[in-house]
Write a protein that holds these residues in place. Structure first.
Motif, mmCIF file in Angstrom:
data_model
loop_
_atom_site.group_PDB
_atom_site.id
_atom_site.type_symbol
_atom_site.label_atom_id
_atom_site.label_comp_id
_atom_site.label_asym_id
_atom_site.label_seq_id
_atom_site.Cartn_x
_atom_site.Cartn_y
_atom_site.Cartn_z
ATOM 1 N N ASN A 186 0.832 -1.195 0.000
ATOM 2 C CA ASN A 186 0.000 0.000 0.000
ATOM 3 C C ASN A 186 0.872 1.254 0.000
ATOM 4 N N GLY A 187 0.651 2.136 -0.969
ATOM 5 C CA GLY A 187 1.404 3.378 -1.065
ATOM 6 C C GLY A 187 2.676 3.291 -1.886
ATOM 7 N N ASP A 188 3.079 2.085 -2.313
ATOM 8 C CA ASP A 188 4.262 1.953 -3.164
ATOM 9 C C ASP A 188 3.991 2.567 -4.532
ATOM 10 N N VAL A 189 5.042 3.094 -5.135
ATOM 11 C CA VAL A 189 4.959 3.683 -6.470
ATOM 12 C C VAL A 189 5.990 3.006 -7.361
ATOM 13 N N VAL A 190 5.597 2.687 -8.583
ATOM 14 C CA VAL A 190 6.533 2.144 -9.565
ATOM 15 C C VAL A 190 6.436 3.018 -10.816
ATOM 16 N N ALA A 191 7.587 3.341 -11.380
ATOM 17 C CA ALA A 191 7.637 4.116 -12.619
ATOM 18 C C ALA A 191 8.389 3.312 -13.662
ATOM 19 N N HIS A 192 7.939 3.412 -14.911
ATOM 20 C CA HIS A 192 8.602 2.687 -15.990
ATOM 21 C C HIS A 192 8.472 3.464 -17.282
ATOM 22 N N SER A 193 9.307 3.129 -18.246
ATOM 23 C CA SER A 193 9.242 3.783 -19.549
ATOM 24 C C SER A 193 8.102 3.192 -20.375
ATOM 25 N N TYR A 194 7.704 3.930 -21.383
ATOM 26 C CA TYR A 194 6.556 3.525 -22.193
ATOM 27 C C TYR A 194 6.784 2.206 -22.928
ATOM 28 N N ASP A 195 8.027 1.839 -23.174
ATOM 29 C CA ASP A 195 8.300 0.664 -23.990
ATOM 30 C C ASP A 195 8.485 -0.623 -23.193
ATOM 31 N N LEU A 196 8.268 -0.569 -21.892
ATOM 32 C CA LEU A 196 8.337 -1.783 -21.074
ATOM 33 C C LEU A 196 7.090 -2.626 -21.324
ATOM 34 N N LEU A 197 7.275 -3.883 -21.644
ATOM 35 C CA LEU A 197 6.125 -4.780 -21.796
ATOM 36 C C LEU A 197 5.544 -5.033 -20.415
ATOM 37 N N HIS A 198 4.296 -4.667 -20.222
ATOM 38 C CA HIS A 198 3.676 -4.785 -18.906
ATOM 39 C C HIS A 198 2.164 -4.926 -19.056
ATOM 40 N N GLY A 199 1.525 -5.228 -17.968
ATOM 41 C CA GLY A 199 0.075 -5.368 -17.949
ATOM 42 C C GLY A 199 -0.400 -5.589 -16.531
#
Length: 84
Positions: free
Chosen positions: A32-45
């Motif tokens: 709870n409250g964690d933040v993750v940042a990534h670039s637009y080209d990371l395969l994710h879902g």
């Protein structure tokens, strides 16, 4: 960035993967409250069972990109024929 809200209410969540093969998915453990940042080209879902709430923000790389509503990094990758 993605902000996790009440992750105890669901199973699963945000995943990343190295290729388009679902077998390579790795879930990102968020509290709870964690933040993750990534670039637009990371395969994710996201795959979740239960109620999942999150706050998602999209960021631009410069004031100029915001003012002109442009995304020059897409053009660069397209011209370089990157598959993202």
């Amino acid at each position: 960035p993605v902000l996790a809200i009440r992750p105890e209410c669901y199973q699963g969540g945000l995943y990343v993967q190295a290729s388009h093969r679902a077998a390579e998915r790795m879930y990102v453990g968020l509290e709870n409250g964690d933040v993750v940042a990534h670039s637009y080209d990371l395969l994710h879902g996201v795959f979740a069972r239960g109620e999942r709430f999150s706050v998602i923000l999209w960021c631009k790389d410069s004031l100029h990109s915001c003012q002109t509503n442009s995304s020059p990094w897409y053009r660069h990758d397209a011209e370089a024929k990157h598959p993202h």
